[in-house]
Design an enzyme around this catalytic site. Structure first.
Site, short mmCIF file in Angstrom:
data_model
loop_
_atom_site.label_atom_id
_atom_site.label_comp_id
_atom_site.label_asym_id
_atom_site.label_seq_id
_atom_site.Cartn_x
_atom_site.Cartn_y
_atom_site.Cartn_z
N LYS A 202 41.34 33.26 47.06
CA LYS A 202 40.50 34.89 47.21
C LYS A 202 39.99 34.84 48.72
CE LYS A 202 39.98 35.08 42.35
NZ LYS A 202 39.19 34.90 41.06
N GLN B 128 33.47 32.52 39.12
CA GLN B 128 34.91 32.35 38.76
C GLN B 128 34.83 31.65 37.45
OE1 GLN B 128 37.73 32.56 40.62
NE2 GLN B 128 38.70 31.95 38.70
N ASP C 157 34.83 41.85 39.94
CA ASP C 157 35.81 41.50 38.93
C ASP C 157 35.86 42.37 37.86
OD1 ASP C 157 37.24 39.20 39.50
OD2 ASP C 157 35.86 37.78 38.58
#
Ligand code: NAD
Length: 301
Positions: free
Chosen positions: A51, A95, A118
């Site tokens: 990412k 994460q 997200d």
């Protein structure tokens, strides 16, 4: 025809790179993503590294915030609050998975939905369900973009989604059944939505019969070769979201990645099919970049 996510993702990255260059040329500050990682899960380390690399390649600033496994829920919440209040950060992600002593829902709920690139906060999910502008989670956004870029019409089609997770199954079902007025900033123009959606899961009876009635099948179950050729109607569109590791002594890594579809036998029947790797995976990472720029554009105003 193969739905080439790798190629489409690279085209989108070029478009995004141009947008970031224009931003710099106008003298504005550059967009910034922060990624919080807790502990040393090797898969998470790889995802986070990918990412950050993807951000840097298109000129987005990316900050990695690494915390030890021993961090308390309260300490992690404090990091989330700091990022919520940091004007230099446009978006951030925590994460997953988190260590067992930390409740994921508590952490996700604390993220400011405007920075939730997200798309996992209850606020963003709720806004998506209601058809309000929102940050859509990366994989569903990527699937929708992939369909749009290949001009695959969903209106009136029967879409079968296999899997009911919060990150893939539920949101993609929601997006494709919605009226197409929900056109997100930064999305392709193609109006996707208006589909008739059936969601299947591990307790569904006679999955094969349901799949055979589908014009579009989206498989996100995490089960290799779950979708076989006898379950697919001639000319259907097949999107394979699954990522499974299969032992393969011939591969340098000792394994290879396969999806949830028996690709070899399904591909000849499908009008369009996404491969694994190289289908939905690259679209997922590019969606995170799109979400970051979306958050930046709304933040900077
Ligand atoms: P999950 O484990 O949270 O959910 C799997 C879902 O599939 C469940 O709802 C379950 O009911 C259903 N299911 C499992 N076996 C089934 C069966 N035999 N018949 C019908 N339904 C069944 O998984 P997830 O997080 O949604 O991920 C699904 C897969 O997609 C995994 O392989 C994951 O690695 C992959 N994934 C890929 C990307 C990507 O970027 N390509 C992103 C997210 C997840």
């Amino acid at each position: 025809m193969i739905l080439d996510g790798k190629q489409i993702a690279s085209e989108i990255r070029a478009e995004l790179r141009e947008q970031v260059c224009e931003t710099k040329a106008r003298g504005l500050r550059i967009p910034k993503l922060a990624v919080v990682i807790v502990g040393h899960n090797p898969a998470s380390e790889t995802y986070v590294a990918n990412k950050i690399k993807a951000c840097e390649e298109i000129g987005i600033e990316a900050e990695r915030i690494a915390l030890e496994d021993s961090v308390s829920e309260q300490q992690l919440l404090e990091v989330v609050h700091q990022l919520n209040n940091d004007p230099s950060v446009d978006g951030f992600i925590v994460q997953l998975p988190l260590p067992e002593h930390i409740a994921e829902t508590t952490i996700l709920s604390a993220i400011d939905y405007r920075k939730d690139v997200d798309g996992l906060t209850p606020e963003n999910v709720g806004r998506t369900v209601q058809g309000l502008p929102s940050l859509v989670s990366a994989t569903p956004r990527g699937i929708r973009e992939l369909l749009a870029r290949y001009n695959i019409v969903t209106e009136g089609k029967h879409v079968v989604v296999i899997g009911r997770s919060n990150i893939v199954g539920k949101p993609i079902a929601m997006l494709l059944m919605q009226r197409p007025y929900l056109s997100l900033p930064g999305m392709s123009a193609a109006s996707l939505g208006d589909a008739t959606v059936t969601i299947c899961h591990s307790k569904t009876r006679d999955l094969a019969a349901i799949c055979r009635t589908a014009d579009i099948i989206i498989v996100a179950a995490g089960s290799p070769k779950l979708l076989t050729a006898d379950m697919v109607k001639e000319g259907a569109v097949v999107i394979d979201v699954g990522i499974n590791r299969m032992d393969d002594p011939a591969s340098p890594r000792g394994y290879r990645l396969v999806g949830d579809v028996d690709y070899e036998h399904v591909a000849p029947k499908a009008a369009y099919i996404s491969p694994v790797p190289g289908g939905v995976g690259p679209m997922t990472i590019v969606s995170l970049l799109q979400n970051t720029l979306q958050a930046y554009n709304e933040h900077i105003r």
